[in-house]
Design a protein around this motif. Structure first.
Motif, PDB file in Angstrom:
ATOM      1  N   ASP A   1      48.093  62.223  41.004  1.00  0.00           N
ATOM      2  CA  ASP A   1      47.356  63.050  40.057  1.00  0.00           C
ATOM      3  C   ASP A   1      46.427  62.380  39.790  1.00  0.00           C
ATOM      4  N   TYR A   2      45.137  62.475  38.630  1.00  0.00           N
ATOM      5  CA  TYR A   2      44.485  61.647  39.222  1.00  0.00           C
ATOM      6  C   TYR A   2      44.858  60.229  38.098  1.00  0.00           C
ATOM      7  N   ALA A   3      45.037  60.146  36.811  1.00  0.00           N
ATOM      8  CA  ALA A   3      45.620  58.816  35.937  1.00  0.00           C
ATOM      9  C   ALA A   3      46.227  58.463  37.143  1.00  0.00           C
ATOM     10  N   ALA A   4      47.622  58.862  37.981  1.00  0.00           N
ATOM     11  CA  ALA A   4      48.355  57.701  38.573  1.00  0.00           C
ATOM     12  C   ALA A   4      48.004  56.986  39.666  1.00  0.00           C
ATOM     13  N   THR A   5      46.544  57.791  40.841  1.00  0.00           N
ATOM     14  CA  THR A   5      46.275  57.128  41.376  1.00  0.00           C
ATOM     15  C   THR A   5      44.593  56.224  41.290  1.00  0.00           C
ATOM     16  N   ILE A   6      44.175  56.248  39.556  1.00  0.00           N
ATOM     17  CA  ILE A   6      43.874  54.849  39.377  1.00  0.00           C
ATOM     18  C   ILE A   6      44.773  53.627  39.591  1.00  0.00           C
ATOM     19  N   GLU A   7      45.937  54.067  38.719  1.00  0.00           N
ATOM     20  CA  GLU A   7      47.221  52.916  38.342  1.00  0.00           C
ATOM     21  C   GLU A   7      47.143  52.814  40.042  1.00  0.00           C
ATOM     22  N   TYR A   8      47.768  53.406  40.982  1.00  0.00           N
ATOM     23  CA  TYR A   8      48.149  52.859  42.641  1.00  0.00           C
ATOM     24  C   TYR A   8      46.944  51.913  42.914  1.00  0.00           C
ATOM     25  N   LEU A   9      45.762  52.034  42.600  1.00  0.00           N
ATOM     26  CA  LEU A   9      44.540  51.670  43.256  1.00  0.00           C
ATOM     27  C   LEU A   9      44.529  50.650  42.695  1.00  0.00           C
ATOM     28  N   GLU A  10      44.611  50.868  41.482  1.00  0.00           N
ATOM     29  CA  GLU A  10      44.575  49.355  40.435  1.00  0.00           C
ATOM     30  C   GLU A  10      45.772  48.252  41.091  1.00  0.00           C
ATOM     31  N   GLY A  11      46.993  48.576  41.654  1.00  0.00           N
ATOM     32  CA  GLY A  11      47.158  47.883  41.947  1.00  0.00           C
ATOM     33  C   GLY A  11      47.533  47.381  43.098  1.00  0.00           C
ATOM     34  N   LYS A  12      46.586  48.441  43.783  1.00  0.00           N
ATOM     35  CA  LYS A  12      46.469  47.367  45.134  1.00  0.00           C
ATOM     36  C   LYS A  12      45.379  46.226  45.203  1.00  0.00           C
ATOM     37  N   LEU A  13      44.742  47.047  44.451  1.00  0.00           N
ATOM     38  CA  LEU A  13      43.462  45.532  43.852  1.00  0.00           C
ATOM     39  C   LEU A  13      44.227  43.960  43.286  1.00  0.00           C
ATOM     40  N   LYS A  14      45.072  44.469  43.266  1.00  0.00           N
ATOM     41  CA  LYS A  14      46.373  43.070  42.289  1.00  0.00           C
ATOM     42  C   LYS A  14      47.477  42.874  43.458  1.00  0.00           C
ATOM     43  N   ALA A  15      47.984  43.291  44.499  1.00  0.00           N
ATOM     44  CA  ALA A  15      49.049  42.889  45.168  1.00  0.00           C
ATOM     45  C   ALA A  15      48.660  42.378  45.677  1.00  0.00           C
ATOM     46  N   LEU A  16      49.981  41.685  46.164  1.00  0.00           N
ATOM     47  CA  LEU A  16      50.015  40.242  47.035  1.00  0.00           C
ATOM     48  C   LEU A  16      50.205  40.997  48.514  1.00  0.00           C
ATOM     49  N   PRO A  17      49.374  40.080  49.462  1.00  0.00           N
ATOM     50  CA  PRO A  17      49.285  40.290  50.838  1.00  0.00           C
ATOM     51  C   PRO A  17      50.363  40.153  51.802  1.00  0.00           C
ATOM     52  N   PRO A  18      50.318  41.266  52.417  1.00  0.00           N
ATOM     53  CA  PRO A  18      52.311  41.550  52.640  1.00  0.00           C
ATOM     54  C   PRO A  18      52.720  40.202  53.155  1.00  0.00           C
ATOM     55  N   TYR A  19      52.055  39.126  53.960  1.00  0.00           N
ATOM     56  CA  TYR A  19      52.830  38.297  54.529  1.00  0.00           C
ATOM     57  C   TYR A  19      52.433  37.210  53.509  1.00  0.00           C
ATOM     58  N   SER A  20      53.603  35.995  53.608  1.00  0.00           N
ATOM     59  CA  SER A  20      53.357  35.153  52.392  1.00  0.00           C
ATOM     60  C   SER A  20      52.783  34.135  52.949  1.00  0.00           C
TER      61      SER A  20
END
Lengths: 161, 261
Positions: B99-118
């Motif tokens: 839902d809306y709040a969880a999607t916001i959280e998901y996208l914010e997480g994507k902004l902060k996440a580390l890239p897939p390759y070290s």
């Protein structure tokens, strides 16, 4: 000039796949983007050095083939085409020409530097043009398919009424 | 559940976040604009206008009493994985589970996440592509090894410096200088190396060829301002690398020869 196709293919494959890692591409796309880049590079080398095409045409045709391969594997792997195009064109892009041009300008060799930079410019234009051709073809196909589906749906509803 | 019946505010909020994630991972301008427009239209906001350049996203209504939001993008990198994930997201809007709040959280997480390759893997990839390019441009096996070392060390230096957030100009100039120094040392260590092949191979991961080609693509698609800025960026990067490299090579010519003897 004799061209060793196999070694050109192998090295271009590894260079492209490594660039996929540099650009953080999804893991399952690395191999296919490597193959796309390698095919494009081999085609470029053959056209340029064996058949004597000039650099604009060789770049253009290689970019067309790369974009075609990328669009096809984008549909196969359900990914955006960019994921394949950006690593795939890496062997072609004239980064070397831009660097050489800038170095020549820094060394006060202005005429040669401008000429090299302009050559790099036309080569990039050739690559961008080749990519645009394929992208436009696929976009037209997609839009016409959607339009056909919409017409079919309208016909069905009309028949039901 | 799902993203049905969003309010206008919520739609604009989510659209801005999607655009932010896409632009920060180096997507083309037209892709960002397309995705945002498609998202807004899927949520019944048909009069939203969006304008994107590589450094800013402007999103707003056409009417004078409408809403508008602006987002400034400072740091961009290339992350094709994220672009592909956002593509999945925007095509699967109909059966999106959060839902809306969880999607916001998901996208914010994507902004902060580390890239897939070290970053170690990225350094190795940089070395591998440098070596391969030096062979593709006519080098021998010694050039391959030397370019591998040079490309690896230059990328390692960039990753170590990344914490200090240097401007792109300094980053590239330092990489160029490092490439020059390592290439000189490799040539001094082995007679069979050619300096030019090593330098050209090791430069490839840092050269802005893709940015340049993307700029021309932007021009052809009609995004004039982002085309301008991408090409200017590519020229700036090429200049800064050339300056760094020329600096180390000149320094070697002036002082290094005495030191070596």
């Amino acid at each position: 000039m004799e061209v060793n196709v196999l070694s050109a293919f192998v090295f271009a494959f590894f260079a492209t796949a490594a660039f996929g890692v540099l650009f953080q591409a999804p893991k399952k796309t690395l191999i296919s983007s490597g193959v796309i880049g390698a095919v494009g590079w081999v085609l470029f080398v053959l056209l340029r050095h064996q058949l004597g095409y000039n650099s604009f045409h060789a770049n253009f045709f290689a970019a067309v083939v790369i974009a075609l391969g990328s669009e096809l594997s984008a549909r196969l792997f359900r990914q955006p085409a960019t994921v394949f195009v950006i690593p795939g064109i890496i062997p072609l892009v004239p980064g070397l020409g831009m660097y050489q041009g800038m170095t020549q300008i820094i060394e006060k060799n202005y005429e040669l530097g401008t000429a090299t930079l302009l050559t790099a410019c036309t080569d990039s234009a050739a690559i961008a043009l080749g990519m645009m051709v394929m992208t436009s073809v696929f976009r037209v196909l997609k839009i016409s398919k959607e339009r056909k589906q919409r017409l079919q749906r309208l016909k069905n509803t009309a028949r039901n009424n | 559940m799902g993203l049905n019946n969003l309010k206008r505010e919520e739609t604009l909020n989510l659209a801005m976040l999607i655009g932010k994630v896409l632009l920060k991972s180096g997507a083309e301008t037209s892709r960002v604009e397309d995705t945002i427009t498609r998202f807004c239209q899927a949520n019944n906001c048909h009069d939203v206008n969006v304008f994107v350049t590589p450094t800013v996203i402007i999103l707003g209504d056409e009417t004078p009493n409408g809403m508008g939001c602006v987002c400034r993008i400072r740091y961009r990198s290339t992350n094709l994985q994220l672009i592909s994930e956002m593509n999945d997201f925007s095509y699967n809007l109909k059966n999106w589970p959060l839902d809306y709040a969880a999607t916001i959280e998901y996208l914010e997480g994507k902004l902060k996440a580390l890239p897939p390759y070290s970053s170690r893997l990225v350094c190795l990839a940089s070395g591998l592509s440098s070596g391969c390019f030096s062979v593709m441009l006519g080098g021998n096996s010694h050039d391959f090894v030397a370019a591998f070392i040079t490309g690896y060390l230059a990328m390692l230096l960039l990753k170590k410096l990344g914490g200090y957030r240097p401007s792109a100009f300094w980053e590239n100039a330092l990489a160029g200088a490092a490439i020059g120094i390592v290439a000189i040392l490799c040539c001094a260590a082995s007679v069979q190396c050619t300096m030019e092949k090593i330098i050209v191979g090791a430069l490839m991961p840092f050269l802005p060829g893709v940015a340049f080609t993307n700029g021309l693509r932007d021009y052809m698609a009609g995004d004039l301002i982002s085309g301008n800025s991408r090409i200017a960026e590519a020229l700036l990067f090429a200049t800064s690398i050339a300056i760094g490299l020329a600096f180390s090579l000149q320094a070697w010519h002036i002082w290094g020869w005495d030191l070596w003897k």
